[in-house]
Design an enzyme around this catalytic site. Structure first.
Site, PDB file in Angstrom:
ATOM      1  N   SER A 101       0.822  -1.216   0.000  1.00 50.49           N
ATOM      2  CA  SER A 101       0.000   0.000   0.000  1.00 50.49           C
ATOM      3  C   SER A 101       0.858   1.270   0.000  1.00 50.49           C
ATOM      4  CB  SER A 101      -0.918   0.027   1.225  1.00 50.49           C
ATOM      5  OG  SER A 101      -1.582   1.276   1.275  1.00 50.49           O
TER       6      SER A 101
ATOM      7  N   SER B  61      -0.584   4.186   0.651  1.00 51.37           N
ATOM      8  CA  SER B  61      -1.312   5.176   1.451  1.00 51.37           C
ATOM      9  C   SER B  61      -0.523   5.696   2.654  1.00 51.37           C
ATOM     10  CB  SER B  61      -2.663   4.599   1.899  1.00 51.37           C
ATOM     11  OG  SER B  61      -3.488   4.444   0.770  1.00 51.37           O
TER      12      SER B  61
ATOM     13  N   LYS C 262     -13.284  -3.984   1.454  1.00 49.87           N
ATOM     14  CA  LYS C 262     -14.228  -2.871   1.248  1.00 49.87           C
ATOM     15  C   LYS C 262     -15.695  -3.275   1.445  1.00 49.87           C
ATOM     16  CE  LYS C 262     -11.221  -0.172  -1.777  1.00 49.87           C
ATOM     17  NZ  LYS C 262     -11.097   0.599  -3.021  1.00 49.87           N
TER      18      LYS C 262
ATOM     19  N   ASP D 274     -13.656   6.733  -3.812  1.00 52.29           N
ATOM     20  CA  ASP D 274     -12.954   6.307  -5.036  1.00 52.29           C
ATOM     21  C   ASP D 274     -13.459   7.066  -6.269  1.00 52.29           C
ATOM     22  OD1 ASP D 274     -11.237   4.481  -3.810  1.00 52.29           O
ATOM     23  OD2 ASP D 274     -12.675   2.843  -3.970  1.00 52.29           O
TER      24      ASP D 274
ATOM     25  N   GLY E  61     -13.832  -2.962 -18.504  1.00 47.93           N
ATOM     26  CA  GLY E  61     -13.647  -3.692 -17.252  1.00 47.93           C
ATOM     27  C   GLY E  61     -14.832  -3.492 -16.321  1.00 47.93           C
TER      28      GLY E  61
ATOM     29  N   GLY F 128     -14.745  -4.723 -12.746  1.00 49.42           N
ATOM     30  CA  GLY F 128     -14.386  -5.117 -11.379  1.00 49.42           C
ATOM     31  C   GLY F 128     -14.799  -4.050 -10.378  1.00 49.42           C
TER      32      GLY F 128
ATOM     33  N   ALA G  93     -13.207  -1.474  -9.143  1.00 50.86           N
ATOM     34  CA  ALA G  93     -12.856  -0.096  -9.499  1.00 50.86           C
ATOM     35  C   ALA G  93     -13.835   0.465 -10.527  1.00 50.86           C
ATOM     36  CB  ALA G  93     -11.435  -0.044 -10.044  1.00 50.86           C
TER      37      ALA G  93
ATOM     38  N   ILE H 229      -6.721   3.324 -14.827  1.00 52.26           N
ATOM     39  CA  ILE H 229      -6.599   3.301 -13.369  1.00 52.26           C
ATOM     40  C   ILE H 229      -5.321   2.587 -12.928  1.00 52.26           C
ATOM     41  CG2 ILE H 229      -9.099   3.514 -12.977  1.00 52.26           C
ATOM     42  CD1 ILE H 229      -8.740   0.579 -11.873  1.00 52.26           C
TER      43      ILE H 229
ATOM     44  N   TYR I 220      -1.477   2.379 -12.464  1.00 50.28           N
ATOM     45  CA  TYR I 220      -0.445   3.424 -12.394  1.00 50.28           C
ATOM     46  C   TYR I 220       0.958   2.867 -12.182  1.00 50.28           C
ATOM     47  CZ  TYR I 220      -1.216   3.008  -7.357  1.00 50.28           C
ATOM     48  OH  TYR I 220      -1.354   2.531  -6.093  1.00 50.28           O
TER      49      TYR I 220
HETATM   50  P1  ATR Z   1     -11.370  -5.611  -8.806  1.00 49.71           P
HETATM   51  O1  ATR Z   1     -10.149  -6.026  -8.039  1.00 49.71           O
HETATM   52  O2  ATR Z   1     -11.300  -4.200  -9.306  1.00 49.71           O
HETATM   53  O3  ATR Z   1     -12.682  -6.024  -8.240  1.00 49.71           O
HETATM   54  P2  ATR Z   1     -10.973  -7.791 -10.657  1.00 49.71           P
HETATM   55  O4  ATR Z   1     -11.976  -8.782 -10.295  1.00 49.71           O
HETATM   56  O5  ATR Z   1      -9.534  -8.078 -10.419  1.00 49.71           O
HETATM   57  O6  ATR Z   1     -11.312  -6.356 -10.165  1.00 49.71           O
HETATM   58  O7  ATR Z   1     -11.233  -7.454 -12.188  1.00 49.71           O
HETATM   59  C1  ATR Z   1     -10.322  -6.843 -12.971  1.00 49.71           C
HETATM   60  C2  ATR Z   1     -10.906  -6.524 -14.332  1.00 49.71           C
HETATM   61  O8  ATR Z   1      -9.896  -6.837 -15.287  1.00 49.71           O
HETATM   62  C3  ATR Z   1     -12.144  -7.324 -14.737  1.00 49.71           C
HETATM   63  O9  ATR Z   1     -12.965  -6.487 -15.500  1.00 49.71           O
HETATM   64  C4  ATR Z   1     -11.541  -8.432 -15.585  1.00 49.71           C
HETATM   65  O10 ATR Z   1     -12.418  -8.979 -16.536  1.00 49.71           O
HETATM   66  P3  ATR Z   1     -13.303 -10.305 -16.187  1.00 49.71           P
HETATM   67  O11 ATR Z   1     -14.470  -9.786 -15.392  1.00 49.71           O
HETATM   68  O12 ATR Z   1     -13.686 -10.844 -17.489  1.00 49.71           O
HETATM   69  O13 ATR Z   1     -12.416 -11.201 -15.376  1.00 49.71           O
HETATM   70  C5  ATR Z   1     -10.467  -7.669 -16.275  1.00 49.71           C
HETATM   71  N1  ATR Z   1      -9.439  -8.551 -16.844  1.00 49.71           N
HETATM   72  C6  ATR Z   1      -8.560  -9.309 -16.171  1.00 49.71           C
HETATM   73  N2  ATR Z   1      -7.777  -9.987 -17.029  1.00 49.71           N
HETATM   74  C7  ATR Z   1      -8.176  -9.658 -18.288  1.00 49.71           C
HETATM   75  C8  ATR Z   1      -7.767 -10.014 -19.620  1.00 49.71           C
HETATM   76  N3  ATR Z   1      -6.757 -10.867 -19.833  1.00 49.71           N
HETATM   77  N4  ATR Z   1      -8.435  -9.466 -20.651  1.00 49.71           N
HETATM   78  C9  ATR Z   1      -9.443  -8.601 -20.455  1.00 49.71           C
HETATM   79  N5  ATR Z   1      -9.879  -8.225 -19.228  1.00 49.71           N
HETATM   80  C10 ATR Z   1      -9.260  -8.735 -18.158  1.00 49.71           C
END
Ligand code: ATR
Length: 279
Positions: free
Chosen positions: A20, A22, A71, A108, A134, A136, A138, A223, A225
């Site tokens: 982290s 932070s 979270k 966020d 994406g 996830g 974020a 997002i 960095y």
């Molecule tokens: P968070 O930690 O933000 O909750 P995560 O579950 O790690 O997120 O998701 C990361 C994002 O990257 C997801 O949108 C994931 O797509 P999937 O929902 O299909 O898994 C995306 N992602 C990860 N690897 C990928 C890849 N090789 N190609 C395209 N998208 C990818």
């Protein structure tokens, strides 16, 4: 600086927490403003997160940040939620009230929008549709904050489309999902392009996206960095798009927590950015 017995206390709970940035971020501000306070990393395993959050008032903490994977647990544990945290289903900032109650906030989306505003002066969400790649955790903050700021539409594309549909249903509003294969076609109408996937991060392959159809007036942000200039941002900049790197989202999301715990509105500066990115 040294801290006294009256130091104001805050920190960040995560598992793991060693990566982290932070503590360095808040530490920079504490030092800079000469505040008698401390912001510490708190390694809390998932089975103890509720206990750890509940202990904040007893320990005299003003509050804390909460990061992966806590979270959602923080959302379930606090006594009160602000409207944004409720909408996100996730809490990244906890503020302990005078009465020892715990308020959960989510900053966020604020960080994401503030970063765009300062990195691309004049940018407005209302400029046109945004294409978000994406779905996830974020992405949730990104999509909701763009709609709240007045984006006329958000196109949401995820490798696994069902996840994009779930996010769209949860957040509501003008969100359209599309198949992964159609992402390049959607660039044509985009005023903003956002990568919220992990693609492009050091050690990961670049996001596969040919930018040919993107208008040159569109702003591109990531997002990710590490590195600061991802392959996506490098490609966008090379073709003349304005780009905004991702570390500013981290810097700006920290502002409301710092102000609440330490009593001073902090500033995001180049010095802060350099300190956070160091090492
Ligand atoms: P968070 O930690 O933000 O909750 P995560 O579950 O790690 O997120 O998701 C990361 C994002 O990257 C997801 O949108 C994931 O797509 P999937 O929902 O299909 O898994 C995306 N992602 C990860 N690897 C990928 C890849 N090789 N190609 C395209 N998208 C990818």
């Amino acid at each position: 600086m040294t801290i006294s017995g009256k130091a104001k206390l805050a920190g960040v709970m995560g598992w793991p927490i060693g990566h982290s940035r932070s503590p360095r971020l808040h530490g920079y501000w504490l030092e800079r403003y000469g505040i008698d306070g401390a912001y510490v990393p708190l390694a809390v395993p998932p089975d103890r997160i509720e206990q750890a959050i509940r202990a904040l008032p007893a320990l005299g903490f003003r509050g804390c940040n909460v990061t992966v994977p806590h979270k959602e647990a923080a959302y379930r544990t606090v006594d009160r939620l602000d409207a944004t945290a409720r909408r996100m289903g996730a809490v990244n900032t906890i503020v302990v009230g005078e009465d020892g109650s715990l308020e959960g906030r989510n900053t966020d989306g604020f960080g994401f929008i503030e970063n765009l505003k300062s990195g691309a002066p004049g940018w407005k969400a209302a400029d046109g549709p945004a294409l978000v790649i994406g779905a996830g955790g974020a992405a949730r903050a990104v999509v909701a904050s763009l709609l709240d700021e007045g984006a006329p539409r958000v196109w949401l594309v995820n490798r696994t489309r069902a996840r994009a549909e779930e996010l769209a249903a949860d957040i509501g509003g003008n969100i359209e999902t599309a198949d992964w294969v159609s992402r390049e076609t959607l660039l044509e109408g985009a005023a903003l392009l956002v990568n919220t996937t992990t693609q492009g991060m050091a050690g990961q392959p670049a996001l596969e996206l040919d930018l040919r159809a993107l208008p040159s007036s569109a702003v591109v942000t990531d997002i990710v960095y590490t590195p600061l200039m991802t392959p996506l941002l490098t490609a966008a900049q090379a073709r003349g798009n304005r780009v905004v790197d991702g570390v500013g989202m981290l810097l700006h999301q920290a502002r409301p927590g710092f102000a609440a715990w330490f009593g001073r509105e902090p500033e995001v500066t180049d010095g802060l950015k350099a300190a956070v990115l160091q090492g």
